[in-house]
Design a protein around this motif. Structure first.
Motif, short mmCIF file in Angstrom:
data_model
loop_
_atom_site.label_atom_id
_atom_site.label_comp_id
_atom_site.label_asym_id
_atom_site.label_seq_id
_atom_site.Cartn_x
_atom_site.Cartn_y
_atom_site.Cartn_z
N ASN A 1 44.82 53.56 48.49
CA ASN A 1 46.10 53.11 47.98
C ASN A 1 46.24 51.70 47.56
OD1 ASN A 1 47.08 55.76 48.55
ND2 ASN A 1 47.40 55.40 50.37
N GLY A 2 45.80 50.73 48.13
CA GLY A 2 46.19 49.37 47.59
C GLY A 2 46.83 48.65 48.68
N TYR A 3 47.25 47.37 48.25
CA TYR A 3 47.81 46.56 49.27
C TYR A 3 49.35 47.16 49.54
CZ TYR A 3 49.42 41.95 51.19
OH TYR A 3 49.88 41.14 51.98
N ASN A 4 49.88 47.80 48.70
CA ASN A 4 50.98 48.59 49.00
C ASN A 4 50.81 50.00 48.74
OD1 ASN A 4 53.48 49.91 49.20
ND2 ASN A 4 54.59 48.28 47.69
N PRO A 5 50.71 50.87 49.73
CA PRO A 5 50.42 52.09 49.64
C PRO A 5 51.18 52.92 48.39
CG PRO A 5 50.63 51.51 51.83
CD PRO A 5 51.28 50.57 51.06
N THR A 6 52.43 52.64 48.37
CA THR A 6 53.45 53.18 47.39
C THR A 6 52.67 52.98 46.04
OG1 THR A 6 55.18 52.64 48.71
CG2 THR A 6 55.83 53.50 46.42
N TRP A 7 51.80 51.88 45.79
CA TRP A 7 51.35 51.45 44.54
C TRP A 7 50.31 52.61 44.01
CZ3 TRP A 7 50.91 45.70 45.20
CH2 TRP A 7 52.23 45.21 45.16
N TRP A 8 50.17 53.75 44.89
CA TRP A 8 49.14 54.76 44.59
C TRP A 8 49.64 55.43 43.23
CZ3 TRP A 8 50.90 59.73 43.46
CH2 TRP A 8 52.20 60.15 43.80
N TYR A 9 51.10 55.39 42.74
CA TYR A 9 51.61 55.93 41.70
C TYR A 9 51.33 55.27 40.64
CZ TYR A 9 55.26 57.26 38.63
OH TYR A 9 56.05 57.83 37.54
N ALA A 10 50.81 53.93 40.39
CA ALA A 10 50.52 53.12 39.34
C ALA A 10 49.20 53.89 38.64
CB ALA A 10 49.88 51.73 39.71
N SER A 11 48.21 54.14 39.55
CA SER A 11 46.91 54.99 38.96
C SER A 11 47.35 56.32 38.27
CB SER A 11 46.05 55.19 40.15
OG SER A 11 45.62 54.00 40.81
N ALA B 1 40.76 45.99 41.00
CA ALA B 1 41.31 47.57 40.81
C ALA B 1 42.61 47.48 40.99
CB ALA B 1 40.37 48.38 41.64
N ASN B 2 43.21 47.18 42.01
CA ASN B 2 44.52 47.01 42.51
C ASN B 2 45.46 46.42 41.52
OD1 ASN B 2 46.23 46.77 45.93
ND2 ASN B 2 46.90 47.76 44.08
N ILE B 3 45.15 45.34 41.11
CA ILE B 3 46.00 44.70 40.02
C ILE B 3 46.16 45.23 39.05
CG2 ILE B 3 45.73 42.45 38.47
CD1 ILE B 3 44.65 41.02 40.85
N PHE B 4 45.09 46.19 38.42
CA PHE B 4 45.16 46.86 37.18
C PHE B 4 45.80 48.37 37.65
CE2 PHE B 4 42.54 43.47 35.68
CZ PHE B 4 43.09 43.12 34.52
N GLY B 5 45.97 48.68 38.75
CA GLY B 5 46.48 49.77 39.08
C GLY B 5 45.49 50.99 38.93
N LEU B 6 44.31 50.67 39.27
CA LEU B 6 43.24 51.86 39.27
C LEU B 6 42.62 52.04 40.68
CD1 LEU B 6 41.10 50.26 36.14
CD2 LEU B 6 43.18 52.01 36.28
N GLN B 7 43.09 51.61 41.58
CA GLN B 7 42.63 51.82 43.10
C GLN B 7 42.36 53.36 43.43
OE1 GLN B 7 45.48 50.55 42.39
NE2 GLN B 7 47.21 51.61 43.46
#
Length: 279
Positions: free
Chosen positions: A55-65, A43-49
């Motif tokens: 939030n994922g491995y990097n909390p800032t990547w919440w923005y991907a979703s 889910a994190n790799i596809f930005g769906l977390q």
């Protein structure tokens, strides 16, 4: 097109920084994801977390979703704003106070609270708001100082509301806050000035920096960059460090022919979509 560009840059950042975190900074998958590790990584790799509440491995990547969701929403939201103008923007205000989840498992509330800022951006682009504000600003027969003071007062009010407001506070105020900051910079900083050139440089690297900066200050070198008592003073050295790293990433992209690959994939996908629509 934008989704392809996002994913390629996101995945490259993942391939560079996640292995470094795992191998050299003890940020293992087990410590980050806990249970259901494989599913969460996918889910994190596809930005769906964020749909699954983390939030994922990097909390800032919440923005991907968020941004991937807004790409899907954009055509519908733009059609509404094209037709109803400011009313179309205002229709998104109720979403600021709504939260929707499905069985406490699938989450959508993080999208809803950003529809209003997104709508503001669409309306501002459609109506060329910045250009119209600048034209109006030039016609005002008022000295520069009162105008700057008024804008700064409005900015201060929004910041206070963001920090201490009740219903419309926190990120819910960010759409208006961002628009006001952009207006201030657009009106009073020339692109040819030193500040203008600095902002242009930062803008060129901003997406890279957004994707990896949390690794630098929070996970890799917190003793250098993460001091709550000196947070303002840490911004400049962190920014300079991130610009250097982003420059190195752009060098790597050039060596890998990254942008050539990106253009090729965009052309192929665009041609495929056009063919499918004709058939």
């Amino acid at each position: 097109k934008r989704m392809i560009k996002f994913y390629l840059n996101y995945w490259l950042t993942w391939l560079i920084f996640v292995p470094i975190g795992v191998l050299f900074f003890a940020r293992s998958f087990e410590s980050v994801y806990g249970d259901e590790k494989i599913l969460k990584i996918i889910a994190n790799i596809f930005g769906l977390q964020m749909f699954f509440g983390y939030n994922g491995y990097n909390p800032t990547w919440w923005y991907a979703s968020l941004i991937l969701s807004l790409y899907f929403v954009f055509p519908f939201l733009k059609a509404i704003i094209d037709k109803y103008k400011l009313l179309g923007v205002a229709l998104n205000i109720p979403f600021l106070v709504l939260g929707i989840s499905v069985g406490h498992r699938i989450h959508f509330e993080f999208i809803l609270e950003w529809l209003f800022p997104f709508a503001i951006g669409i309306y501002a682009a459609n109506e060329r708001i910045l250009s119209r504000i600048k034209s109006y600003h030039r016609t005002l027969k008022v000295s520069r100082i009162p105008k700057v003071v008024l804008l700064l007062a409005a900015l201060s009010t929004l910041i206070i509301q963001r920090q201490y407001g009740f219903i419309f506070a926190g990120v819910k105020i960010d759409g208006l806050l961002a628009l006001l900051i952009i207006v201030l910079l657009f009106l009073y900083i020339s692109p040819k000035s030193l500040a203008g050139r600095a902002l242009t440089l930062i803008g060129a690297h901003s997406f890279n920096i957004f994707l990896f900066h949390t690794f630098i200050y929070l996970y890799f070198f917190p003793r250098l960059f993460y001091n709550s008592n000196l947070s303002i003073l840490m911004v400049l050295p962190l920014l300079v460090t991130c610009l250097i790293i982003s420059g190195a990433m752009e060098w790597l992209k050039d060596k890998l022919h990254f942008y050539r690959l990106e253009s090729w994939i965009v052309r192929k996908m665009t041609a495929t979509i056009k063919t499918e629509s004709i058939n």
